[in-house]
Design a protein around this motif. Structure first.
Motif, mmCIF file in Angstrom:
data_model
loop_
_atom_site.group_PDB
_atom_site.id
_atom_site.type_symbol
_atom_site.label_atom_id
_atom_site.label_comp_id
_atom_site.label_asym_id
_atom_site.label_seq_id
_atom_site.Cartn_x
_atom_site.Cartn_y
_atom_site.Cartn_z
ATOM 1 N N LEU A 140 55.536 32.592 49.555
ATOM 2 C CA LEU A 140 54.152 32.105 49.666
ATOM 3 C C LEU A 140 53.139 33.207 49.396
ATOM 4 C CD1 LEU A 140 54.078 29.687 52.720
ATOM 5 C CD2 LEU A 140 53.655 29.160 50.330
ATOM 6 N N ALA A 141 53.350 34.364 49.991
ATOM 7 C CA ALA A 141 52.412 35.472 49.789
ATOM 8 C C ALA A 141 52.340 35.844 48.315
ATOM 9 C CB ALA A 141 52.816 36.679 50.633
ATOM 10 N N TYR A 142 53.481 35.874 47.656
ATOM 11 C CA TYR A 142 53.521 36.217 46.235
ATOM 12 C C TYR A 142 52.719 35.225 45.401
ATOM 13 C CZ TYR A 142 55.306 37.244 41.599
ATOM 14 O OH TYR A 142 55.401 37.552 40.270
ATOM 15 N N GLU A 143 52.772 33.963 45.736
ATOM 16 C CA GLU A 143 52.049 32.937 44.986
ATOM 17 C C GLU A 143 50.569 32.847 45.383
ATOM 18 O OE1 GLU A 143 53.087 31.056 42.443
ATOM 19 O OE2 GLU A 143 55.039 32.056 42.503
ATOM 20 N N MET A 144 50.253 33.094 46.654
ATOM 21 C CA MET A 144 48.893 32.882 47.142
ATOM 22 C C MET A 144 47.966 34.070 46.919
ATOM 23 S SD MET A 144 49.632 30.766 50.627
ATOM 24 C CE MET A 144 47.954 30.222 50.903
ATOM 25 N N ILE A 145 48.470 35.269 46.995
ATOM 26 C CA ILE A 145 47.604 36.441 46.871
ATOM 27 C C ILE A 145 46.831 36.453 45.547
ATOM 28 C CG2 ILE A 145 47.571 38.975 46.682
ATOM 29 C CD1 ILE A 145 49.726 38.972 48.933
ATOM 30 N N PRO A 146 47.470 36.142 44.400
ATOM 31 C CA PRO A 146 46.688 36.108 43.155
ATOM 32 C C PRO A 146 45.628 35.005 43.129
ATOM 33 C CG PRO A 146 49.030 36.284 42.674
ATOM 34 C CD PRO A 146 48.905 36.004 44.137
ATOM 35 N N MET A 147 45.706 34.063 44.033
ATOM 36 C CA MET A 147 44.708 33.001 44.092
ATOM 37 C C MET A 147 43.414 33.476 44.750
ATOM 38 S SD MET A 147 47.267 29.885 45.151
ATOM 39 C CE MET A 147 46.101 28.530 44.956
ATOM 40 N N VAL A 148 43.468 34.618 45.473
ATOM 41 C CA VAL A 148 42.283 35.087 46.196
ATOM 42 C C VAL A 148 41.761 36.444 45.730
ATOM 43 C CG1 VAL A 148 42.867 33.765 48.256
ATOM 44 C CG2 VAL A 148 43.575 36.147 48.098
ATOM 45 N N THR A 149 42.545 37.166 44.926
ATOM 46 C CA THR A 149 42.092 38.479 44.467
ATOM 47 C C THR A 149 42.719 38.805 43.120
ATOM 48 O OG1 THR A 149 41.764 40.788 45.132
ATOM 49 C CG2 THR A 149 43.925 39.843 45.596
ATOM 50 N N ASP A 150 42.061 39.671 42.377
ATOM 51 C CA ASP A 150 42.581 40.133 41.102
ATOM 52 C C ASP A 150 43.653 41.179 41.394
ATOM 53 O OD1 ASP A 150 43.121 41.119 38.596
ATOM 54 O OD2 ASP A 150 41.098 41.869 38.231
ATOM 55 N N VAL A 151 44.911 40.781 41.289
ATOM 56 C CA VAL A 151 46.012 41.663 41.674
ATOM 57 C C VAL A 151 46.209 42.829 40.717
ATOM 58 C CG1 VAL A 151 47.252 39.913 42.993
ATOM 59 C CG2 VAL A 151 47.714 40.158 40.553
ATOM 60 N N GLU A 152 45.614 42.741 39.530
ATOM 61 C CA GLU A 152 45.738 43.822 38.555
ATOM 62 C C GLU A 152 44.636 44.870 38.710
ATOM 63 O OE1 GLU A 152 48.422 44.002 36.715
ATOM 64 O OE2 GLU A 152 49.067 42.085 37.540
ATOM 65 N N SER A 153 43.611 44.575 39.482
ATOM 66 C CA SER A 153 42.469 45.477 39.635
ATOM 67 C C SER A 153 42.882 46.769 40.328
ATOM 68 C CB SER A 153 41.377 44.787 40.453
ATOM 69 O OG SER A 153 40.317 45.680 40.679
ATOM 70 N N ARG A 154 42.395 47.859 39.814
ATOM 71 C CA ARG A 154 42.660 49.162 40.433
ATOM 72 C C ARG A 154 41.361 49.939 40.642
ATOM 73 N NH1 ARG A 154 48.031 50.059 41.307
ATOM 74 N NH2 ARG A 154 49.400 49.114 39.804
ATOM 75 N N ASP A 155 40.226 49.271 40.428
ATOM 76 C CA ASP A 155 38.958 49.965 40.595
ATOM 77 C C ASP A 155 37.937 49.036 41.240
ATOM 78 O OD1 ASP A 155 38.852 49.547 37.127
ATOM 79 O OD2 ASP A 155 37.739 48.304 38.521
ATOM 80 N N GLY A 156 36.780 49.582 41.503
ATOM 81 C CA GLY A 156 35.691 48.789 42.056
ATOM 82 C C GLY A 156 35.914 48.410 43.508
#
Length: 125
Positions: free
Chosen positions: A79-95
């Motif tokens: 579930l965590a693996y599927e849901m986390i990308p629904m709430v945040t940009d998992v590829e982001s490394r800045d900002g």
């Protein structure tokens, strides 16, 4: 959708049994990331007038990532693996660094050999 709000409330409880929480995670998975997600979100948003706060669900699931019971731990990891990308940009490394923890959890679940094997074994379910 009353059911969606109640599900979010229940999944964050700490006094439920392992069986109850596992059942809630399975139901959540089917509704939020599974075959019923489009209908579930459409109905929730039409009735409530606002998008569902999935971080509440993730907050209820994350503690179970380290459960001593393999079945509940596996469900929480999927579930965590599927849901986390629904709430945040998992590829982001800045900002914005407010979701650093979620991105870190996701990267572990995405790249760890055991997690990859778990997803492959459970893909049909």
């Amino acid at each position: 959708m009353v059911y969606g709000r109640e599900l979010a409330t229940q999944i964050t409880r700490t006094d439920l049994s392992l069986l109850q929480l596992t059942s809630l995670m399975i139901i959540s998975g089917n509704l939020i990331v599974g075959r019923y997600k489009n209908d579930f979100f459409r109905q929730y948003e039409s009735e409530s007038g606002e998008p569902m706060n999935l971080k509440t669900f993730i907050g209820g699931i994350v503690p179970w990532l380290s459960s001593t019971q393999a079945f509940s731990r596996g469900i929480a990891q999927l579930l965590a693996y599927e849901m986390i990308p629904m709430v945040t940009d998992v590829e982001s490394r800045d900002g914005d660094d407010s979701d650093w923890f979620l991105r870190s959890v996701f990267r572990f679940l995405q790249n760890n050999a055991d997690m990859i094997r778990l997803r492959k074994k459970q893909a049909d379910y």
